[in-house]
Design a protein around this motif. Structure first.
Motif, short mmCIF file in Angstrom:
data_model
loop_
_atom_site.label_atom_id
_atom_site.label_comp_id
_atom_site.label_asym_id
_atom_site.label_seq_id
_atom_site.Cartn_x
_atom_site.Cartn_y
_atom_site.Cartn_z
N GLU A 36 -9.52 19.05 38.44
CA GLU A 36 -10.29 20.79 37.30
C GLU A 36 -8.49 21.37 36.79
O GLU A 36 -8.93 20.98 35.28
N ASP A 37 -7.63 20.69 37.01
CA ASP A 37 -6.22 20.98 36.43
C ASP A 37 -6.21 20.01 35.03
O ASP A 37 -5.57 20.06 34.05
N ARG A 38 -6.74 18.83 35.36
CA ARG A 38 -6.64 17.96 34.85
C ARG A 38 -7.78 17.60 33.41
O ARG A 38 -7.43 17.66 32.24
N ASP A 39 -8.67 18.55 33.90
CA ASP A 39 -9.64 18.90 32.74
C ASP A 39 -9.26 20.34 31.77
O ASP A 39 -9.90 19.83 30.62
N ARG A 40 -8.73 21.05 32.40
CA ARG A 40 -8.49 21.91 32.14
C ARG A 40 -7.34 21.45 30.74
O ARG A 40 -6.79 22.43 29.53
N HIS A 41 -6.62 21.24 31.61
CA HIS A 41 -5.04 20.81 30.69
C HIS A 41 -4.42 19.25 29.41
O HIS A 41 -3.66 19.73 29.57
N GLY A 42 -5.58 18.97 30.08
CA GLY A 42 -5.59 17.34 29.52
C GLY A 42 -3.77 16.40 30.32
O GLY A 42 -3.92 16.95 31.69
N ASP A 43 -2.78 16.11 28.90
CA ASP A 43 -2.14 15.53 29.22
C ASP A 43 -0.55 16.43 29.65
O ASP A 43 -0.16 15.83 30.40
N THR A 44 -1.25 17.06 29.44
CA THR A 44 0.06 19.12 30.30
C THR A 44 0.00 18.64 31.59
O THR A 44 0.47 19.36 32.23
N ILE A 45 -0.81 18.09 32.12
CA ILE A 45 -0.60 18.04 34.02
C ILE A 45 0.77 17.73 34.38
O ILE A 45 0.72 17.21 35.94
#
Length: 381
Positions: free
Chosen positions: A310-319
């Motif tokens: 979910e975090d990857r989908d929300r924040h993209g590469d900034t994860i």
């Protein structure tokens, strides 16, 4: 997962095969469903077994339970020389019965061995001092030497399907008579009939016959094993790169003591992967308290993965700039080693042991090589 696949997983779990024989995925792909219902089949088997719970008349078993026609079953003097094996010029091996191929090619698709005395253990060593091999070992040798590779070994109380392909480790499934005669054991009887009925042995399409299923199961397992190996190597590389980056940011404080001890680092990272697989399986099987909110929200690997996706989908590469997941994983490992007793009813006993020992690989917790933490009793959160 459909109903038939669940049934395959159920009966395979009940039978507890030794080695690889058939896989549920292969059976599903071949549309090989267990025979169901088996009430009448079970009654016929119960009548054959009698009060002694022993099947003494094998030809009757072949005909009434498995549906084999006499024209395909040979025994005694009808057995060709190719099915007779001499071991060290002193021991002679031969099947009790053999099932001929229906393809008119002179081949045999299955050998049947009968342990003596009837009712004796299949895995018990022989009293013969010249060769103490068990009935199973002798039968497996027969399968390999004759090149038939597929056999059914019985003592009247159990029926063991043995697969011994050339150059590979043998596997077998043991179907116990008393279990097949019980209500709960009906899936086992259905599976036995599915695998060994005459159509499955002789007349279905080649890839759906028993020999085809056994071969395809080995090939499928090899494919899965290769895929898993690549996944493990990829995960190991990702972990190693992650620790190297963390060590660089910490000016060498994490891995600095391990110069010249890279073997320990690799062993520690592989252990992390093994621990993770164990935890994921335990959570899937509800062997860990995934239903407790404290565990699910703060420790669960399954929930952690979902949150990371979910975090990857929300924040993209900034994860890549987000932290906290590793600390949660290390805390879980400590939890499983030390145990926990929490106010909301969460309880895990302290199991200790080596597998989750925090001191086995201190660098996983950012501690110096060889350091020892002060072990506490059960955590009280």
């Amino acid at each position: 997962m459909d109903h038939n696949e669940k049934l395959h997983i159920e009966w395979i779990g009940m039978a507890q095969p030794e080695g690889l024989v058939v896989t549920s995925a292969t059976l599903k792909a071949a549309e090989a469903n267990i025979t169901w219902p088996v009430t009448e089949l079970q009654e016929a088997l119960r009548e054959q077994a009698g009060k002694g719970r022993v099947v003494a008349d094998l030809p009757r078993f072949f005909g009434e339970i498995l549906g084999w026609s006499d024209e395909y079953v040979v025994s005694g003097r009808e057995l060709p020389a190719s099915l007779h094996v001499t071991v060290d010029e002193s021991e002679h091996l031969a099947p009790k019965y053999a099932v001929k191929s229906a393809d008119d090619d002179g081949a045999f698709v299955l050998l049947v061995g009968e342990a003596e005395p009837r009712g004796g253990e299949l895995d018990a060593a022989s009293d013969d001092k010249r060769w103490t091999a068990s009935p199973h070992q002798r039968f497996e040798r027969l399968l390999r030497e004759t090149g038939v590779h597929v056999g059914l070994l019985t003592n009247g109380k159990v029926f063991r399907l043995v697969y011994a392909p050339k150059g590979e480790t043998a596997g077998w499934i043991t179907f116990r008579l008393h279990e097949m005669l019980s209500v709960d054991g009906r899936p086992l009887l259905g599976a036995l009939h599915m695998l060994l009925n005459q159509r499955r042995l002789l007349s279905l399409e080649a890839d759906k016959r028993l020999t085809g299923l056994l071969k395809a199961s080995r090939e499928y397992q090899n494919t899965v094993s290769n895929a898993l190996r690549e996944q493990v190597l990829s995960a190991l590389r990702a972990l190693l790169v992650g620790f190297q980056n963390a060590d660089r940011l910490a000016s060498g404080a994490i891995l600095g003591d391990y110069r010249g001890h890279m073997g320990e680092i690799y062993k520690g990272l592989v252990t992390v992967l093994m621990r993770s697989v164990f935890v994921l399986f335990a959570e899937e099987q509800n062997l860990l308290p995934i239903d407790k909110e404290l565990y699910a929200g703060s420790y669960s690997l399954t929930r952690l993965y979902a949150q990371l996706v979910e975090d990857r989908d929300r924040h993209g590469d900034t994860i890549e700039d987000r932290y906290g997941a590793w600390a949660r994983i290390v805390s879980l490992f400590r939890l499983l080693h030390d145990g926990v007793k929490a106010a909301d009813g969460l309880f895990l006993p302290a199991r200790r042991g080596d597998f989750f020992d925090p001191d086995a690989f201190p660098f996983l917790e950012g501690r110096p090589r060889g350091s020892q933490r002060q072990p506490g009793e059960i955590l009280d959160l």
